[in-house]
Write a protein that holds these residues in place. Structure first.
Motif, PDB file in Angstrom:
ATOM      1  N   UNK A 115       0.688  -1.407  -0.104  1.00  0.00           N
ATOM      2  CA  UNK A 115       0.100  -0.010  -0.095  1.00  0.00           C
ATOM      3  C   UNK A 115       0.858   1.269   0.023  1.00  0.00           C
ATOM      4  N   UNK A 116       2.294   1.026   0.367  1.00  0.00           N
ATOM      5  CA  UNK A 116       2.843   2.291   0.491  1.00  0.00           C
ATOM      6  C   UNK A 116       4.016   2.281  -0.540  1.00  0.00           C
ATOM      7  N   UNK A 117       3.914   1.366  -1.540  1.00  0.00           N
ATOM      8  CA  UNK A 117       5.086   0.998  -2.503  1.00  0.00           C
ATOM      9  C   UNK A 117       5.126   2.372  -3.311  1.00  0.00           C
ATOM     10  N   UNK A 118       4.199   3.274  -3.726  1.00  0.00           N
ATOM     11  CA  UNK A 118       4.558   4.106  -4.584  1.00  0.00           C
ATOM     12  C   UNK A 118       5.270   5.242  -3.692  1.00  0.00           C
ATOM     13  N   UNK A 119       4.981   5.607  -2.507  1.00  0.00           N
ATOM     14  CA  UNK A 119       5.808   6.530  -1.670  1.00  0.00           C
ATOM     15  C   UNK A 119       7.109   6.075  -1.517  1.00  0.00           C
ATOM     16  N   UNK A 120       7.185   4.713  -1.029  1.00  0.00           N
ATOM     17  CA  UNK A 120       8.663   4.262  -0.760  1.00  0.00           C
ATOM     18  C   UNK A 120       9.383   4.115  -1.933  1.00  0.00           C
ATOM     19  N   UNK A 121       9.215   3.869  -3.084  1.00  0.00           N
ATOM     20  CA  UNK A 121       9.741   3.873  -4.391  1.00  0.00           C
ATOM     21  C   UNK A 121      10.528   5.123  -4.659  1.00  0.00           C
ATOM     22  N   UNK A 122       9.706   6.424  -4.374  1.00  0.00           N
ATOM     23  CA  UNK A 122      10.333   7.694  -4.552  1.00  0.00           C
ATOM     24  C   UNK A 122      11.411   8.019  -3.564  1.00  0.00           C
ATOM     25  N   UNK A 123      11.294   7.576  -2.475  1.00  0.00           N
ATOM     26  CA  UNK A 123      12.159   7.844  -1.309  1.00  0.00           C
ATOM     27  C   UNK A 123      13.540   6.792  -1.549  1.00  0.00           C
ATOM     28  N   UNK A 130      18.777   6.282  -7.694  1.00  0.00           N
ATOM     29  CA  UNK A 130      18.396   5.517  -8.843  1.00  0.00           C
ATOM     30  C   UNK A 130      16.959   5.950  -9.589  1.00  0.00           C
ATOM     31  N   UNK A 131      16.816   5.440 -10.845  1.00  0.00           N
ATOM     32  CA  UNK A 131      15.751   5.845 -11.278  1.00  0.00           C
ATOM     33  C   UNK A 131      14.447   5.226 -10.836  1.00  0.00           C
ATOM     34  N   UNK A 132      13.291   6.093 -10.655  1.00  0.00           N
ATOM     35  CA  UNK A 132      12.340   5.247  -9.891  1.00  0.00           C
ATOM     36  C   UNK A 132      11.792   4.051 -10.665  1.00  0.00           C
ATOM     37  N   UNK A 133      11.868   3.660 -12.125  1.00  0.00           N
ATOM     38  CA  UNK A 133      11.557   2.531 -12.351  1.00  0.00           C
ATOM     39  C   UNK A 133      12.495   1.252 -11.776  1.00  0.00           C
ATOM     40  N   UNK A 134      13.800   1.656 -11.836  1.00  0.00           N
ATOM     41  CA  UNK A 134      14.912   0.617 -11.225  1.00  0.00           C
ATOM     42  C   UNK A 134      14.391   0.428  -9.843  1.00  0.00           C
TER      43      UNK A 134
END
Length: 371
Positions: A115-123, A130-134
């Motif tokens: 549920x927090x994936x999008x937020x944690x990926x950015x951090x 890193x690039x967000x996709x990676x």
């Protein structure tokens, strides 16, 4: 009527309590004032609440058209993005001067909340540059991921930053992993009232160990692949090459006894079923027991029976069984794994990194409460 200059002056003199009070009043008096949203972001930025600051600045970019305010909001976002990078750079420079921080180690990332994936990926992307996709591909959602090896001081800096960002992770040195004692169980002499095992230490010295089942804090179970060489002909059948192919699996089970600082390791291939306590199908439920001869049982059935009895004795103990997906993130680190004695002596045509990978996984599970 409160003027926006009063907020600016409060922030300039670092009177954040007054600034918060003024911003709250301004929101009520002038909710349409575009500068209010910007200074909310600046307030959060200066008080170290970077997540809230980022959200405030991005809201400004979405809702405000004033070029000056938009420009300053973008500058604020840029400062937020560079802060973790600068902190990491400075912290790493400091630890490099301490020889004890140069010991080799590894960093493991624990599963994140989907549920927090999008937020944690950015951090995560911001901290690790890193690039967000990676970053999205590297953050695990189900099992541990062995993410990075390197000097332990540098890894501890990343762990500190990631934990502050809400990403659970830990690191350990190879020295800590290699200090975990391992006793390989040859067989059980007794199961109740105490467990009594005949085992071998790291130097193959034979001894006896008695323990209460309540001393076992957790267990690790998995299967290790055994490979065989397979001949492969080219399409003209003029040349033969050989490749490794999975042949079978060998069961492994580790019992962790932290009070004694050791792991008791059972291996399907080496367990002496013909000695000591007889693991016979049905004995855990005498009313339904069947008559079996140990000699007539397959190795797999013997191992299944032993595992079933142990699970009953340890029914309240956590079982870790995610070794295989963890190993898939680890086996490429051949140089590291070759520095970890596996304390596993399977008959193999060629050595396999799967053996030290299992010992690494079990040792990390053992050490995790102390890291």
């Amino acid at each position: 009527m409160i003027a926006i200059e009063e907020v600016v002056n409060a922030l300039d003199r670092q009177d954040y309590r007054e600034a918060a009070k003024l911003l709250k009043a301004l929101r009520e008096e002038s909710p349409q004032n575009p500068w209010v949203g910007f200074y909310v972001g600046r307030y959060y930025e200066e008080t170290g609440k970077l997540d809230q600051a980022e959200k405030a600045y991005r809201r400004v970019l979405r809702e405000v058209t004033n070029a000056k305010i938009v420009s300053q909001a973008r500058q604020g976002l840029k400062r937020i993005e560079t802060q973790p990078k600068e902190r990491v750079r400075e912290a790493i420079a400091q630890v490099k001067s301490d020889p004890s921080q140069l010991k080799p180690g590894l960093l493991v990332i624990e599963p994140i909340d989907v549920a927090q994936r999008s937020e944690l990926v950015v951090k995560f992307a911001r901290i690790m540059q890193l690039q967000p996709y990676n970053a999205k591909l590297l953050l695990p959602t189900r099992t541990w991921r062995m993410y990075r090896t390197g000097a332990i001081g540098e890894l501890r800096v990343f762990v500190s930053e990631l934990r502050q960002a809400g990403i659970h992770c830990f690191c350990a040195t190879l020295e800590e992993i290699n200090q975990v004692r391992v006793f390989r169980i040859s067989h059980f002499e007794a199961i109740t009232p105490q467990a009594v095992v005949i085992c071998k230490d790291e130097g193959d010295r034979v001894g006896q160990l008695a323990f209460n089942w309540s001393e076992v804090s957790q267990q690790v179970e998995s299967n290790l692949p055994i490979f065989k060489q397979v001949a492969v002909e080219n399409h003209r059948r003029t040349e033969v090459t050989y490749k490794q192919e999975m042949h079978e699996y060998i069961g492994m089970r580790d019992l962790h006894i932290p009070g004694r600082g050791c792991i008791l390791r059972l291996c399907e291939e080496h367990y002496e079923f013909h000695k000591g306590f007889a693991f016979i199908p049905g004995q855990e439920n005498p009313g339904n027991a069947k008559k079996y001869s140990i000699d007539s049982m397959s190795m797999h059935l013997k191992w299944q029976t032993l595992s079933k009895v142990l699970k009953q004795q340890l029914s309240e103990v956590p079982t870790w069984s995610d070794f295989t997906p963890f190993a898939e993130t680890t086996i490429a680190e051949v140089d590291m794994l070759e520095r970890i004695p596996s304390h596993i002596h399977l008959f193999r045509v060629q050595p396999s990194v799967w053996d030290p990978a299992f010992h690494l996984y079990s040792s990390l599970v053992f050490l995790k409460p102390y890291l």
